[in-house]
Design an enzyme around this catalytic site. Structure first.
Site, PDB file in Angstrom:
ATOM      1  N   ASP A  26      -5.252   1.181   3.158  1.00  0.00           N
ATOM      2  CA  ASP A  26      -5.882  -0.074   3.606  1.00  0.00           C
ATOM      3  C   ASP A  26      -6.632  -0.248   4.881  1.00  0.00           C
ATOM      4  O   ASP A  26      -6.666  -1.010   6.076  1.00  0.00           O
ATOM      5  CB  ASP A  26      -5.256  -1.172   3.683  1.00  0.00           C
ATOM      6  CG  ASP A  26      -4.657  -1.575   2.246  1.00  0.00           C
ATOM      7  OD1 ASP A  26      -5.257  -0.857   1.332  1.00  0.00           O
ATOM      8  OD2 ASP A  26      -3.886  -2.507   2.071  1.00  0.00           O
ATOM      9  N   PHE A  55      -9.502   2.823  -3.088  1.00  0.00           N
ATOM     10  CA  PHE A  55      -8.456   1.509  -2.760  1.00  0.00           C
ATOM     11  C   PHE A  55      -9.149   0.889  -1.474  1.00  0.00           C
ATOM     12  O   PHE A  55     -10.425   1.172  -1.039  1.00  0.00           O
ATOM     13  CB  PHE A  55      -7.025   1.881  -2.547  1.00  0.00           C
ATOM     14  CG  PHE A  55      -6.391   2.014  -3.767  1.00  0.00           C
ATOM     15  CD1 PHE A  55      -6.723   2.127  -4.868  1.00  0.00           C
ATOM     16  CD2 PHE A  55      -4.913   1.777  -3.566  1.00  0.00           C
ATOM     17  CE1 PHE A  55      -5.850   1.886  -6.120  1.00  0.00           C
ATOM     18  CE2 PHE A  55      -3.947   1.663  -4.569  1.00  0.00           C
ATOM     19  CZ  PHE A  55      -4.417   1.823  -5.819  1.00  0.00           C
ATOM     20  N   MET A  80     -11.719  -8.270 -10.190  1.00  0.00           N
ATOM     21  CA  MET A  80     -11.863  -8.111  -8.763  1.00  0.00           C
ATOM     22  C   MET A  80     -10.530  -8.289  -8.087  1.00  0.00           C
ATOM     23  O   MET A  80      -9.915  -9.268  -8.316  1.00  0.00           O
ATOM     24  CB  MET A  80     -12.957  -8.911  -8.292  1.00  0.00           C
ATOM     25  CG  MET A  80     -13.259  -9.089  -6.724  1.00  0.00           C
ATOM     26  SD  MET A  80     -14.433 -10.095  -6.373  1.00  0.00           S
ATOM     27  CE  MET A  80     -13.724 -11.731  -6.407  1.00  0.00           C
ATOM     28  N   ASN A  81     -10.256  -7.570  -6.893  1.00  0.00           N
ATOM     29  CA  ASN A  81      -9.389  -8.281  -5.801  1.00  0.00           C
ATOM     30  C   ASN A  81      -9.854  -8.035  -4.389  1.00  0.00           C
ATOM     31  O   ASN A  81     -10.991  -8.543  -4.212  1.00  0.00           O
ATOM     32  CB  ASN A  81      -7.933  -7.601  -6.253  1.00  0.00           C
ATOM     33  CG  ASN A  81      -7.889  -6.109  -6.068  1.00  0.00           C
ATOM     34  OD1 ASN A  81      -8.157  -5.413  -7.171  1.00  0.00           O
ATOM     35  ND2 ASN A  81      -7.088  -5.457  -5.316  1.00  0.00           N
ATOM     36  N   ASP A  82      -9.330  -7.369  -3.430  1.00  0.00           N
ATOM     37  CA  ASP A  82      -9.324  -7.232  -2.150  1.00  0.00           C
ATOM     38  C   ASP A  82     -10.913  -7.071  -1.853  1.00  0.00           C
ATOM     39  O   ASP A  82     -11.582  -6.250  -2.137  1.00  0.00           O
ATOM     40  CB  ASP A  82      -8.824  -6.173  -1.334  1.00  0.00           C
ATOM     41  CG  ASP A  82      -7.179  -6.191  -1.775  1.00  0.00           C
ATOM     42  OD1 ASP A  82      -6.652  -6.887  -2.552  1.00  0.00           O
ATOM     43  OD2 ASP A  82      -6.570  -5.178  -1.139  1.00  0.00           O
ATOM     44  N   GLU A  90      -0.022  -4.920   3.979  1.00  0.00           N
ATOM     45  CA  GLU A  90      -1.284  -4.487   3.520  1.00  0.00           C
ATOM     46  C   GLU A  90      -2.322  -5.180   4.325  1.00  0.00           C
ATOM     47  O   GLU A  90      -2.202  -5.974   4.770  1.00  0.00           O
ATOM     48  CB  GLU A  90      -1.734  -4.998   2.002  1.00  0.00           C
ATOM     49  CG  GLU A  90      -0.559  -4.320   1.021  1.00  0.00           C
ATOM     50  CD  GLU A  90      -0.731  -4.827  -0.367  1.00  0.00           C
ATOM     51  OE1 GLU A  90      -0.885  -3.549  -0.972  1.00  0.00           O
ATOM     52  OE2 GLU A  90      -0.889  -5.913  -0.780  1.00  0.00           O
ATOM     53  N   TRP A 130      -0.597 -11.928  -6.217  1.00  0.00           N
ATOM     54  CA  TRP A 130      -0.253 -10.771  -7.298  1.00  0.00           C
ATOM     55  C   TRP A 130       0.962 -11.372  -8.033  1.00  0.00           C
ATOM     56  O   TRP A 130       1.211 -10.716  -9.065  1.00  0.00           O
ATOM     57  CB  TRP A 130       0.305  -9.599  -6.239  1.00  0.00           C
ATOM     58  CG  TRP A 130      -0.856  -8.741  -5.865  1.00  0.00           C
ATOM     59  CD1 TRP A 130      -1.079  -8.504  -4.559  1.00  0.00           C
ATOM     60  CD2 TRP A 130      -1.522  -8.025  -6.833  1.00  0.00           C
ATOM     61  NE1 TRP A 130      -2.274  -7.571  -4.625  1.00  0.00           N
ATOM     62  CE2 TRP A 130      -2.523  -7.262  -5.840  1.00  0.00           C
ATOM     63  CE3 TRP A 130      -2.002  -7.995  -8.144  1.00  0.00           C
ATOM     64  CZ2 TRP A 130      -3.817  -6.563  -6.389  1.00  0.00           C
ATOM     65  CZ3 TRP A 130      -2.856  -7.230  -8.562  1.00  0.00           C
ATOM     66  CH2 TRP A 130      -3.729  -6.524  -7.666  1.00  0.00           C
TER      67      TRP A 130
END
Length: 515
Positions: A184, A109, A51-53, A235, A320
């Site tokens: 994004d 994304f 999982m990320n953002d 971002e 990251w």
């Protein structure tokens, strides 16, 4: 915790209670999901895999939706989907099926979601209220071919409050004219101009667009080519208005994540305070300001459609520099606690505060210690079962002190204040597993405090199995870091420098699991 008896240990002026005994339920017969080593107990994490953002944060019909970047086939980054979870209180979460899958336009994304209350999109045909997700398509083929237009913006809609989603047949809705990092999108309704505003990032700056129907977008303006930190790619933008506490003034805030280029290395989140006239965002800000000085709060954005107008933020609790390497096996990554954002003015400077929601208070359970004083020049140590899943609150002068969390292996996480430099420091160099990546444990993290603007310091420290979140003066200064102790921290040491004042430990409370 279900225990049969309580054993109390008295140490240097205050009492710690350690529960022992046999559990009523045999742990070996219970499912082991969410009981793995390092698994956060009161922070959101996926049941398994990467999982990320956080994405698509939106409230609708009593439900808080949390979508997130998700790779369902491995614990390292891979083809991105939107994972999905829901909550009624922002602390307890129910996992839902994957919401958005990659398609012929690319991977899914990061992005946002809105409640299209007036059906401006026309997606509803029978009186429903559409949820509309806006996200970045990432074409791996285009990237591999060396093109610069491999990221575009698409939309999808749901007519059943997020349970199922339909991709718009006219995707993409914003094409790319040759900008490598073009992604994004964050969308919100701008009441003054009666239209939707979209902010996205384009390499080293932000771009703004407008639409009346969420499908057709008009370019408005750019911001940031010559302002803010530019040590890496911009971002996850987010633009919103906040009242200035104690005044009748309102200001606009633009959040921008950057990787690399954060003050303590790798990923971080900066912000700008200024004005937005429906077309352009402007700010007089001369230097970069940071939402969080820790290394593990990134890509955070805020909720749309909160009924009382609060601005609620969640960030990805990683960096990251080492996100792919952290020592977990079944899952990887967690989210920060949900935080309320507020704006204050100190002298001529605007500062964005972030502090856990009141709902987090409802997770507190047993009080392990309270109302303990550590005199100037003094030191106190206590052994506490449950320390590694707790909230610690204390008050101190803006002078030298240290707070150490240790285990029986002498692994230690150290928080300290250096009044000579006005720097608050977090030292995880010997906190547990640190050698999985060079950048993780090779230096102290530090945060400047302006002691001239406060009478003293109030610390709220949230310690979970693999993270620590430090909030000073209700979120005026914040640090969030991951830690991976190989055995639970059970020893707390508080040292008071020659401050001339006591440190008051107001309380240490265990936190309930949300699972």
């Amino acid at each position: 915790m279900q225990k049969a008896m309580v054993v109390c240990v008295f140490l240097v002026g205050f009492m710690a209670c350690k529960e022992t005994g046999k559990k009523k339920v045999d742990e070996e017969q219970e499912p082991q999901v969410y009981k793995e080593q390092y698994r956060p107990q009161y922070h959101f994490s996926p049941p398994k895999m990467w999982m990320n953002d956080p994405n698509g944060l939106v409230y609708n019909e009593g439900i808080y939706h949390l979508f997130y970047q998700y790779y369902p086939d491995d614990i390292v980054w891979g083809p991105m989907h939107w994972g999905h979870a829901v909550s009624e209180d922002m602390v307890h979460w129910e996992h839902k099926p994957i919401a958005l899958y990659p398609d012929e336009h690319g991977l899914i994304f990061s992005g946002s979601a809105v409640v299209d209350r007036n059906n401006t999109s026309g997606f509803a045909k029978n009186g429903e209220t559409p949820l509309v997700a806006i996200f970045t398509y990432h074409s791996m083929e285009g990237e591999k071919e060396g093109r610069t237009d491999f990221q575009t913006q698409g939309i999808a809609y749901s007519l059943d409050n997020g349970d199922t989603w339909t991709k718009y047949e006219g995707n993409p809705v914003i094409d790319n004219e040759g900008i490598k990092d073009f992604r994004d999108p964050k969308v919100f309704w701008h009441e003054s101009t009666k239209r939707w505003i979209l902010a996205l990032v384009a390499g080293d700056h932000a771009k703004f667009y407008a639409s009346e129907n969420l499908r057709e977008w008009e370019y408005l303006s750019d911001f940031g080519k010559n302002q803010g930190a530019h040590g890496g790619v911009w971002e996850c933008p987010d633009l919103f208005k906040l009242p200035v506490e104690g005044t009748d003034e309102e200001k606009w805030v633009l959040i921008i994540s950057i990787n690399p280029g954060a003050p303590n290395g790798g990923s971080g989140t900066q912000y700008f305070v200024g004005d937005f006239d429906g077309e352009r965002f402007t700010s007089d800000q001369k230097k970069a300001k940071w939402l969080d000085y820790g290394t593990d709060n990134y890509a955070g954005v805020t909720y749309n459609n909160i009924p009382n107008g609060d601005r609620i933020f969640i960030g990805w609790m990683s960096n990251w520099d080492y996100a792919r390497d952290t020592p977990t096996q079944v899952w990887r990554s967690a989210m920060t606690l949900p935080r309320k954002l507020s704006l204050v003015k100190m002298g001529e400077e605007y500062t964005l505060k972030n502090f856990p929601l009141e709902q987090v208070d409802g997770l507190t359970a047993e009080m392990l210690a309270k109302d303990v004083r550590v005199p100037s020049g003094g030191k106190k140590e206590v052994v506490l079962d449950g320390l590694n899943q707790s909230r610690i609150k204390l008050r101190t002068a803006c002078k030298d002190f240290s707070i150490t969390f240790k285990n029986h292996l002498d692994e230690a996480l150290v928080l300290s204040m250096d009044s000579n430099t006005n720097m608050f420091r977090l030292d995880r160099t010997n906190s547990g597993e640190v050698e999985f990546q060079q950048e993780f444990g090779n230096k102290h993290h530090q945060m400047p405090l302006d002691c001239s603007k406060v009478g003293g310091l109030e610390l709220s420290i949230f310690l979970d199995r693999s993270s620590v979140e430090v909030f000073i003066n209700e979120g005026l200064w914040v640090m969030t870091d991951q830690v991976f102790p190989t055995a639970p921290y059970t020893i707390l040491i508080i040292s008071n420098g020659q401050s001339g004042q006591d440190i008051l430990l107001e309380g240490i409370e265990t936190m309930q699991t949300i699972w």
